[in-house]
Design a protein around this motif. Structure first.
Motif, short mmCIF file in Angstrom:
data_model
loop_
_atom_site.label_atom_id
_atom_site.label_comp_id
_atom_site.label_asym_id
_atom_site.label_seq_id
_atom_site.Cartn_x
_atom_site.Cartn_y
_atom_site.Cartn_z
N LYS A 48 0.61 -0.95 0.29
CA LYS A 48 -0.35 0.14 0.07
C LYS A 48 0.96 1.40 -0.05
N PRO A 49 1.02 2.37 -0.96
CA PRO A 49 1.54 3.01 -0.90
C PRO A 49 1.61 4.70 0.01
N ALA A 50 2.04 5.49 0.85
CA ALA A 50 1.83 6.62 1.37
C ALA A 50 1.10 7.19 0.33
N ARG A 51 -0.11 8.17 1.05
CA ARG A 51 -0.55 9.18 0.09
C ARG A 51 -0.90 10.42 1.01
N VAL A 52 -0.25 11.54 0.69
CA VAL A 52 -0.78 12.68 1.04
C VAL A 52 -1.06 13.69 0.34
N LYS A 53 -1.24 15.29 1.49
CA LYS A 53 -2.28 15.92 1.09
C LYS A 53 -1.32 17.72 1.51
N VAL A 54 -1.07 17.98 0.63
CA VAL A 54 -0.18 19.18 0.24
C VAL A 54 -0.53 20.85 0.47
N ILE A 55 -0.96 21.32 1.22
CA ILE A 55 -1.50 22.63 1.16
C ILE A 55 -0.78 23.38 1.17
N LEU A 56 -0.57 24.43 0.27
CA LEU A 56 0.12 25.83 -0.32
C LEU A 56 -0.47 26.82 0.92
N LYS A 57 0.73 27.52 2.12
CA LYS A 57 0.28 28.29 3.01
C LYS A 57 -0.45 29.23 2.39
N ASP A 58 -0.76 30.03 2.89
CA ASP A 58 -1.27 31.26 2.26
C ASP A 58 0.24 32.62 2.35
N ASN A 59 0.64 33.08 1.28
CA ASN A 59 1.85 33.63 0.84
C ASN A 59 1.63 35.04 0.20
N PRO A 60 1.09 35.78 0.86
CA PRO A 60 0.83 37.44 0.47
C PRO A 60 1.33 37.64 -0.71
N LEU A 61 2.85 37.40 -0.57
CA LEU A 61 4.45 37.95 -1.08
C LEU A 61 3.89 37.50 -2.73
N LYS A 62 3.44 36.04 -2.80
CA LYS A 62 4.21 35.00 -4.34
C LYS A 62 2.51 35.25 -4.34
N ARG A 63 1.34 35.69 -3.89
CA ARG A 63 0.01 36.05 -4.81
C ARG A 63 0.19 37.38 -5.34
N ALA A 64 1.59 38.17 -4.68
CA ALA A 64 1.07 39.68 -5.64
C ALA A 64 1.43 40.14 -6.53
N SER A 65 3.14 39.20 -5.94
CA SER A 65 3.82 39.26 -7.47
C SER A 65 3.68 38.13 -8.33
N GLY A 66 2.63 37.44 -8.55
CA GLY A 66 1.68 36.75 -9.85
C GLY A 66 1.25 36.99 -9.95
N LEU A 67 0.22 38.07 -9.54
CA LEU A 67 -0.64 38.89 -10.20
C LEU A 67 -0.17 40.07 -11.15
N LEU A 68 1.09 40.77 -10.64
CA LEU A 68 1.74 41.56 -11.04
C LEU A 68 2.37 40.87 -13.05
N LYS A 69 2.49 39.71 -12.19
CA LYS A 69 3.11 39.33 -13.27
C LYS A 69 2.52 39.19 -14.38
N GLY A 70 1.69 38.11 -14.31
CA GLY A 70 0.58 38.16 -14.97
C GLY A 70 -0.44 38.93 -16.01
N ILE A 71 -0.68 40.95 -15.30
CA ILE A 71 -0.76 40.95 -15.60
C ILE A 71 0.40 42.55 -16.97
N PHE A 72 1.44 42.15 -16.55
CA PHE A 72 2.34 42.51 -17.54
C PHE A 72 2.29 41.87 -18.37
N GLN A 73 2.50 40.30 -18.28
CA GLN A 73 3.27 39.65 -19.41
C GLN A 73 1.86 39.66 -20.77
#
Length: 206
Positions: A48-73
């Motif tokens: 039986k294999p291992a099964r995990v749930k990996v949850i991305l923590k809230d990261n305002p910096l990455k969300r802000a950067s990602g949003l701006l990169k999308g707009i500029f692209q």
């Protein structure tokens, strides 16, 4: 909340797969082990294999950067994004050629961009973070320009003995004018009108 579920021979192998898919590092996620791996008994029971749930923590910096990169692209703009932050505020400075389009008339486009990022990053957050976006020192230059304008128009109001009405400004720019003149005892300032046409009146004291 973004998360993925993965399986692997070991918990660590499943976690590594999840990190690759999320494009995240180990300290940016929370890991929940859904099933531990089992080796079976004498080969009679399926491994039986291992099964995990990996949850991305809230990261305002990455969300802000990602949003701006999308707009500029989308706008086909080459922009360098520099972000620093403390507990309460995130400072984003943008650098690149021909960024006047992001500033707009009297900084209106820049203010709209800042409002959009604040709205997006702070959505559904218990603790809100103030985000200030600047372009190569524009806001500091604009503040100094407004301070000089305030002093000039205050002198004009005092000398002529009548009100001087400024053009409509954002609440942030009106605050700069009020602050620049709050120590004077020969004039006073107040605002009138509705947004976005609210304006400052500089009035001489009788």
């Amino acid at each position: 909340m973004k998360f993925v579920e993965k399986i692997g021979k070991t918990v660590e192998e499943a976690v590594v797969q999840a990190l690759k898919e999320l494009d995240a590092t180990r300290d940016e996620v929370d890991v929940e082990v859904l099933e531990e791996p089992s080796k079976g008994i004498l080969g009679l029971i399926k491994v039986k294999p291992a099964r995990v749930k990996v949850i991305l923590k809230d990261n305002p910096l990455k969300r802000a950067s990602g949003l701006l990169k999308g707009i500029f692209q989308t706008m086909d703009l080459d922009v360098k994004i520099n972000i620093t932050e403390n507990d309460k505020t995130m400072f984003i400075n943008l650098e690149g050629p021909d960024l006047g389009i992001l500033i707009g008339r009297r900084g209106e486009t820049l203010d709209a961009l800042q409002y959009l990022v604040n709205l997006s990053v702070n959505k559904n957050q218990e603790v809100r973070k103030k985000i200030i976006i600047d372009i190569e020192g524009y806001r500091n230059r604009r503040e100094k320009t407004l301070q000089r304008l305030a002093l000039k128009l205050a002198d004009k109001a005092r000398q002529r003995g009548r009100n001087v009405v400024l053009e409509p400004m954002s609440s942030q720019e009106r605050r700069i004018i009020h602050t620049a003149l709050q120590g004077r005892d020969d004039i006073y300032t107040f605002s009138e009108g509705e947004e976005p046409y609210r304006k400052i009146i500089i009035s001489p004291k009788k």
